[in-house]
Design a protein around this motif. Structure first.
Motif, PDB file in Angstrom:
ATOM      1  N   PRO A   1       0.842  -1.204   0.000  1.00  0.00           N
ATOM      2  CA  PRO A   1       0.000   0.000   0.000  1.00  0.00           C
ATOM      3  C   PRO A   1       0.871   1.247   0.000  1.00  0.00           C
ATOM      4  O   PRO A   1       1.930   1.285   0.626  1.00  0.00           O
ATOM      5  CB  PRO A   1      -0.786  -0.126   1.313  1.00  0.00           C
ATOM      6  CG  PRO A   1      -0.734  -1.584   1.664  1.00  0.00           C
ATOM      7  CD  PRO A   1       0.583  -2.083   1.156  1.00  0.00           C
ATOM      8  N   SER A   2       0.446   2.269  -0.696  1.00  0.00           N
ATOM      9  CA  SER A   2       1.277   3.451  -0.871  1.00  0.00           C
ATOM     10  C   SER A   2       1.683   4.090   0.456  1.00  0.00           C
ATOM     11  O   SER A   2       2.817   4.544   0.615  1.00  0.00           O
ATOM     12  CB  SER A   2       0.554   4.474  -1.748  1.00  0.00           C
ATOM     13  OG  SER A   2      -0.711   4.804  -1.185  1.00  0.00           O
ATOM     14  N   TRP A   3       0.753   4.104   1.433  1.00  0.00           N
ATOM     15  CA  TRP A   3       1.089   4.715   2.715  1.00  0.00           C
ATOM     16  C   TRP A   3       2.198   3.941   3.426  1.00  0.00           C
ATOM     17  O   TRP A   3       3.088   4.529   4.047  1.00  0.00           O
ATOM     18  CB  TRP A   3      -0.158   4.790   3.610  1.00  0.00           C
ATOM     19  CG  TRP A   3      -0.723   3.430   3.999  1.00  0.00           C
ATOM     20  CD1 TRP A   3      -1.713   2.737   3.349  1.00  0.00           C
ATOM     21  CD2 TRP A   3      -0.325   2.627   5.111  1.00  0.00           C
ATOM     22  NE1 TRP A   3      -1.959   1.549   3.971  1.00  0.00           N
ATOM     23  CE2 TRP A   3      -1.122   1.451   5.064  1.00  0.00           C
ATOM     24  CE3 TRP A   3       0.616   2.775   6.133  1.00  0.00           C
ATOM     25  CZ2 TRP A   3      -0.993   0.428   6.003  1.00  0.00           C
ATOM     26  CZ3 TRP A   3       0.737   1.759   7.065  1.00  0.00           C
ATOM     27  CH2 TRP A   3      -0.064   0.600   7.004  1.00  0.00           C
ATOM     28  N   MET A   4       2.150   2.599   3.305  1.00  0.00           N
ATOM     29  CA  MET A   4       3.159   1.774   3.970  1.00  0.00           C
ATOM     30  C   MET A   4       4.505   1.893   3.266  1.00  0.00           C
ATOM     31  O   MET A   4       5.553   1.975   3.913  1.00  0.00           O
ATOM     32  CB  MET A   4       2.708   0.315   3.994  1.00  0.00           C
ATOM     33  CG  MET A   4       3.649  -0.608   4.769  1.00  0.00           C
ATOM     34  SD  MET A   4       3.019  -2.300   4.866  1.00  0.00           S
ATOM     35  CE  MET A   4       3.273  -2.821   3.160  1.00  0.00           C
TER      36      MET A   4
ATOM     37  N   ASN B   1       1.994   2.285  -8.064  1.00  0.00           N
ATOM     38  CA  ASN B   1       3.412   2.017  -7.881  1.00  0.00           C
ATOM     39  C   ASN B   1       4.199   3.306  -7.666  1.00  0.00           C
ATOM     40  O   ASN B   1       3.968   4.318  -8.331  1.00  0.00           O
ATOM     41  CB  ASN B   1       3.927   1.294  -9.134  1.00  0.00           C
ATOM     42  CG  ASN B   1       5.183   0.528  -8.907  1.00  0.00           C
ATOM     43  OD1 ASN B   1       6.146   1.075  -8.423  1.00  0.00           O
ATOM     44  ND2 ASN B   1       5.175  -0.741  -9.276  1.00  0.00           N
ATOM     45  N   VAL B   2       5.155   3.261  -6.756  1.00  0.00           N
ATOM     46  CA  VAL B   2       6.001   4.415  -6.470  1.00  0.00           C
ATOM     47  C   VAL B   2       6.807   4.845  -7.689  1.00  0.00           C
ATOM     48  O   VAL B   2       7.216   6.005  -7.798  1.00  0.00           O
ATOM     49  CB  VAL B   2       6.943   4.097  -5.284  1.00  0.00           C
ATOM     50  CG1 VAL B   2       7.978   3.046  -5.691  1.00  0.00           C
ATOM     51  CG2 VAL B   2       7.647   5.353  -4.779  1.00  0.00           C
ATOM     52  N   LEU B   3       7.017   3.923  -8.645  1.00  0.00           N
ATOM     53  CA  LEU B   3       7.814   4.249  -9.827  1.00  0.00           C
ATOM     54  C   LEU B   3       7.228   5.399 -10.628  1.00  0.00           C
ATOM     55  O   LEU B   3       7.946   6.113 -11.332  1.00  0.00           O
ATOM     56  CB  LEU B   3       7.940   3.020 -10.730  1.00  0.00           C
ATOM     57  CG  LEU B   3       8.674   1.810 -10.161  1.00  0.00           C
ATOM     58  CD1 LEU B   3       8.583   0.643 -11.133  1.00  0.00           C
ATOM     59  CD2 LEU B   3      10.128   2.146  -9.862  1.00  0.00           C
ATOM     60  N   PHE B   4       5.912   5.593 -10.537  1.00  0.00           N
ATOM     61  CA  PHE B   4       5.236   6.588 -11.363  1.00  0.00           C
ATOM     62  C   PHE B   4       4.927   7.860 -10.581  1.00  0.00           C
ATOM     63  O   PHE B   4       4.059   8.633 -10.976  1.00  0.00           O
ATOM     64  CB  PHE B   4       3.954   5.983 -11.945  1.00  0.00           C
ATOM     65  CG  PHE B   4       4.193   4.698 -12.690  1.00  0.00           C
ATOM     66  CD1 PHE B   4       4.800   4.698 -13.926  1.00  0.00           C
ATOM     67  CD2 PHE B   4       3.838   3.479 -12.128  1.00  0.00           C
ATOM     68  CE1 PHE B   4       5.037   3.512 -14.609  1.00  0.00           C
ATOM     69  CE2 PHE B   4       4.071   2.286 -12.796  1.00  0.00           C
ATOM     70  CZ  PHE B   4       4.673   2.299 -14.044  1.00  0.00           C
TER      71      PHE B   4
ATOM     72  N   PHE C   1      -3.742  -8.820 -17.823  1.00  0.00           N
ATOM     73  CA  PHE C   1      -3.017  -7.605 -18.175  1.00  0.00           C
ATOM     74  C   PHE C   1      -3.669  -6.383 -17.532  1.00  0.00           C
ATOM     75  O   PHE C   1      -2.989  -5.518 -16.967  1.00  0.00           O
ATOM     76  CB  PHE C   1      -2.955  -7.455 -19.695  1.00  0.00           C
ATOM     77  CG  PHE C   1      -2.141  -6.287 -20.174  1.00  0.00           C
ATOM     78  CD1 PHE C   1      -0.913  -5.990 -19.602  1.00  0.00           C
ATOM     79  CD2 PHE C   1      -2.596  -5.481 -21.211  1.00  0.00           C
ATOM     80  CE1 PHE C   1      -0.148  -4.911 -20.051  1.00  0.00           C
ATOM     81  CE2 PHE C   1      -1.848  -4.405 -21.667  1.00  0.00           C
ATOM     82  CZ  PHE C   1      -0.623  -4.121 -21.083  1.00  0.00           C
ATOM     83  N   ARG C   2      -5.005  -6.310 -17.592  1.00  0.00           N
ATOM     84  CA  ARG C   2      -5.712  -5.189 -16.963  1.00  0.00           C
ATOM     85  C   ARG C   2      -5.441  -5.160 -15.460  1.00  0.00           C
ATOM     86  O   ARG C   2      -5.235  -4.104 -14.866  1.00  0.00           O
ATOM     87  CB  ARG C   2      -7.214  -5.285 -17.228  1.00  0.00           C
ATOM     88  CG  ARG C   2      -7.644  -4.925 -18.635  1.00  0.00           C
ATOM     89  CD  ARG C   2      -9.145  -4.707 -18.713  1.00  0.00           C
ATOM     90  NE  ARG C   2      -9.889  -5.890 -18.274  1.00  0.00           N
ATOM     91  CZ  ARG C   2     -10.283  -6.862 -19.090  1.00  0.00           C
ATOM     92  NH1 ARG C   2      -9.985  -6.791 -20.394  1.00  0.00           N
ATOM     93  NH2 ARG C   2     -10.953  -7.890 -18.633  1.00  0.00           N
ATOM     94  N   HIS C   3      -5.453  -6.345 -14.848  1.00  0.00           N
ATOM     95  CA  HIS C   3      -5.210  -6.448 -13.407  1.00  0.00           C
ATOM     96  C   HIS C   3      -3.808  -5.933 -13.063  1.00  0.00           C
ATOM     97  O   HIS C   3      -3.636  -5.200 -12.078  1.00  0.00           O
ATOM     98  CB  HIS C   3      -5.367  -7.901 -12.970  1.00  0.00           C
ATOM     99  CG  HIS C   3      -5.073  -8.140 -11.524  1.00  0.00           C
ATOM    100  ND1 HIS C   3      -5.859  -7.642 -10.510  1.00  0.00           N
ATOM    101  CD2 HIS C   3      -4.057  -8.817 -10.917  1.00  0.00           C
ATOM    102  CE1 HIS C   3      -5.348  -8.002  -9.333  1.00  0.00           C
ATOM    103  NE2 HIS C   3      -4.257  -8.706  -9.551  1.00  0.00           N
ATOM    104  N   CYS C   4      -2.821  -6.309 -13.876  1.00  0.00           N
ATOM    105  CA  CYS C   4      -1.454  -5.853 -13.625  1.00  0.00           C
ATOM    106  C   CYS C   4      -1.348  -4.341 -13.748  1.00  0.00           C
ATOM    107  O   CYS C   4      -0.705  -3.677 -12.917  1.00  0.00           O
ATOM    108  CB  CYS C   4      -0.488  -6.526 -14.596  1.00  0.00           C
ATOM    109  SG  CYS C   4      -0.198  -8.279 -14.261  1.00  0.00           S
ATOM    110  N   LEU C   5      -1.994  -3.770 -14.768  1.00  0.00           N
ATOM    111  CA  LEU C   5      -1.935  -2.325 -14.964  1.00  0.00           C
ATOM    112  C   LEU C   5      -2.624  -1.587 -13.822  1.00  0.00           C
ATOM    113  O   LEU C   5      -2.160  -0.530 -13.374  1.00  0.00           O
ATOM    114  CB  LEU C   5      -2.578  -1.948 -16.297  1.00  0.00           C
ATOM    115  CG  LEU C   5      -1.848  -2.424 -17.564  1.00  0.00           C
ATOM    116  CD1 LEU C   5      -2.627  -2.008 -18.807  1.00  0.00           C
ATOM    117  CD2 LEU C   5      -0.431  -1.873 -17.610  1.00  0.00           C
ATOM    118  N   GLN C   6      -3.727  -2.150 -13.341  1.00  0.00           N
ATOM    119  CA  GLN C   6      -4.445  -1.522 -12.225  1.00  0.00           C
ATOM    120  C   GLN C   6      -3.592  -1.531 -10.963  1.00  0.00           C
ATOM    121  O   GLN C   6      -3.519  -0.527 -10.243  1.00  0.00           O
ATOM    122  CB  GLN C   6      -5.769  -2.249 -11.982  1.00  0.00           C
ATOM    123  CG  GLN C   6      -6.807  -2.022 -13.064  1.00  0.00           C
ATOM    124  CD  GLN C   6      -8.005  -2.962 -12.950  1.00  0.00           C
ATOM    125  OE1 GLN C   6      -8.055  -3.822 -12.070  1.00  0.00           O
ATOM    126  NE2 GLN C   6      -8.956  -2.802 -13.852  1.00  0.00           N
TER     127      GLN C   6
END
Length: 525
Positions: free
Chosen positions: A265-268, A462-465, A452-457
């Motif tokens: 999770p982004s907060w963690m 992701n912190v990379l973006f 593929f949709r699941h991976c993109l979601q």
């Protein structure tokens, strides 16, 4: 799939049976793992081809000074073939190659090998439901199925610098190390400061007259808890249950430390990053004496944006008077050396490119032309539709073709975790095809697209973006702007690749019988 991704349809060859049930391309750990997985499913008619004269893949090809595994050896091994005899916590590359050699002998793969054999192209023969692989020199080998076990660290990437080929001294890439080149007393320059450079620079600094390191982006460096393995440590690693327990702890720690940065999770992730970054930067600064040099070596992007590494010596190297760190961008290479943007020409005798590999670039996965159904070109398909593959293994339009290192198959951590998972996946599919009496197996379009949709979601968070990773120049992002790593945990990868519903694939008996092969029973488990 669009019409523009389809090349001219290959001519239909005379009908005949394939040479082998499966052809595996690559004799590194991926090809070895695939062969063992197939044997466990009762499939023994396969061959493993590789361009090198020895097994081991990247651990055979990469022999530069200091090469070693960058995660503990007890983790970097197959779960079913753990080893306690490593000489160090982080084993040197030669021991990884020996490990691959031992696996080949133990699992009876030696007779399956065809070394010194380069594949230059692969085409699916629709009439005969098999793959035709063209070999260097024009020969051909055919297989009902093909497994692309060509690793990601396969094609060395030379830097795109004007005048590089005009250099008058010795030019080489770390992945193609020339042991006949003497570095003693030479002015040597290294381009790149990734994980390879971290190993190489301390290994050669005592030998050369002067070492210049050209850095574009600094790397996160952590202390390396490395040591020789002997005494009590040796006894622990030789005792199976203790070794397995240690491996489990290391696996969890590695997943949290690496994969967790991309899947949590982004907060963690943000909280963890902030807690770890401060002491990491403090330790890095403590290794470097000169204030100006110190700040040049400290990353400004966030931890987790690109693969970190470990070294107890790399940063200290820049305290030496015979080592220069250059952070001005390289403008061009001349016959005598390297010219940077400030106009300075750095004269060198040997220029070493530690610039990585063509990992997620067009025509790099795999590194030769692949034509599927109706001549569908793999490189062009991915160029138009972005990198994608069901669980990193299968792509619609390419029947009977499976990958070990495909897009969205790898969870960051030990490369061998992924190999076990994708090898288990493809061996189940091939065994089921055989059980149903089918000659053709292909992932269903709707299943692939949903994955593929699941991976993109999942990767969207992701912190990379985020701005945290701005300026990191990370290879975690491909040329489409995606991150084709699997945005799941190791546990999810382990379970999903071994327990997917076998009916996600479509099984058929070929063009003369359009109906699908009928399943009489389901594989247990």
């Amino acid at each position: 799939m669009t019409a523009s991704t389809r090349a001219a349809r290959p001519p239909v060859a005379e009908r005949h049976e394939p040479d082998h049930e499966v052809v595996i391309v690559g004799a590194g750990f991926g090809g070895i793992g695939a062969g063992i997985a197939l044997q466990r499913k009762g499939i023994h008619d396969f061959v493993i081809v590789d361009k090198w004269d020895h097994v081991g893949g990247t651990w055979h090809a990469n022999t530069y000074p200091g090469v070693a595994v960058d995660i503990p050896s007890v983790i970097y091994s197959f779960s079913y073939e753990q080893r306690g005899g490593w000489s160090r916590v982080f084993a040197p590359g030669s021991e990884l190659r020996d490990y691959a050699d031992d696996m080949v002998d133990k699992y009876g793969l030696r007779d399956k090998l065809r070394l010194n054999t380069s594949v230059t192209g692969a085409t699916f023969d629709e009439q005969n439901c098999m793959w035709r692989l063209t070999l260097d020199g024009g020969a051909e080998i055919t297989g009902r199925h093909v497994v692309m076990a060509v690793g990601g660290l396969e094609r060395p990437k030379m830097p795109d610098i004007p005048g590089l080929q005009d250099f008058g001294g010795v030019l080489m890439h770390t992945a193609l190390w020339d042991h006949d080149v003497a570095l003693a007393g030479k002015r040597v320059a290294v381009i790149g400061t990734g994980a390879t450079s971290l190993q190489l620079v301390p290994a050669i600094v005592d030998e050369v007259a002067h070492l210049t390191v050209f850095q574009r982006t600094p790397i996160w460096v952590f202390p390396k808890p490395d040591s020789e393995v002997h005494g009590i440590a040796r006894a622990v690693l030789e005792f199976g249950q203790l070794r397995s327990a240690l491996r489990a702890v290391g696996t969890i720690a590695t997943e949290i430390g690496m994969g967790g940065m991309l899947t949590g999770p982004s907060w963690m992730v943000e909280a963890t990053r902030k807690v770890v970054e401060a002491p990491a930067r403090a330790w890095m600064r403590s290794q470097i004496s000169d204030p100006a040099t110190r700040e040049k070596l400290i990353p400004r992007y966030g931890l987790g944006c690109k693969r970190p590494s470990m070294s107890n010596e790399y940063l200290k190297t820049f305290n030496r008077g015979d080592v220069s760190l250059v952070t001005d961008s390289i403008e061009r290479v001349t016959e005598a050396g390297v010219v940077t943007a400030d106009g300075v020409e750095h004269e060198v005798d040997v220029l070493i490119c530690a610039t990585g590999f063509k990992l997620w670039e067009r025509d790099s996965v795999p590194p030769f032309p692949v034509a599927g159904r109706d001549g569908l070109d793999a490189a062009e398909f991915w160029a138009i539709n972005r990198f994608q593959a069901y669980q990193g293994v299968s792509v619609p339009g390419f029947p009977n073709m499976f990958m070990i290192t495909g897009p969205y198959g790898f969870v960051l951590g030990s490369y061998l975790w992924m190999i076990e998972a994708t090898a288990a996946h493809l061996s189940r599919a091939i065994a089921e095809t055989k059980r149903r009496g089918a000659r053709e197996v292909e992932i269903r379009q709707e299943v692939h697209d949903a994955y593929f949709r699941h991976c993109l979601q999942r990767q969207a968070r992701n912190v990379l973006f985020t701005p945290t990773c701005a300026g990191s120049n990370t290879y975690y992002i491909d040329y489409h702007g995606d991150s084709p790593f699997r945005p799941t945990t190791h546990g999810e990868m382990y379970w999903q690749n071994r327990h997917y519903d076998l009916d996600v694939y479509r099984y058929g008996v070929g063009p003369t019988h359009a109906h699908e092969a009928t399943a009489t029973s389901k594989e247990a488990g």
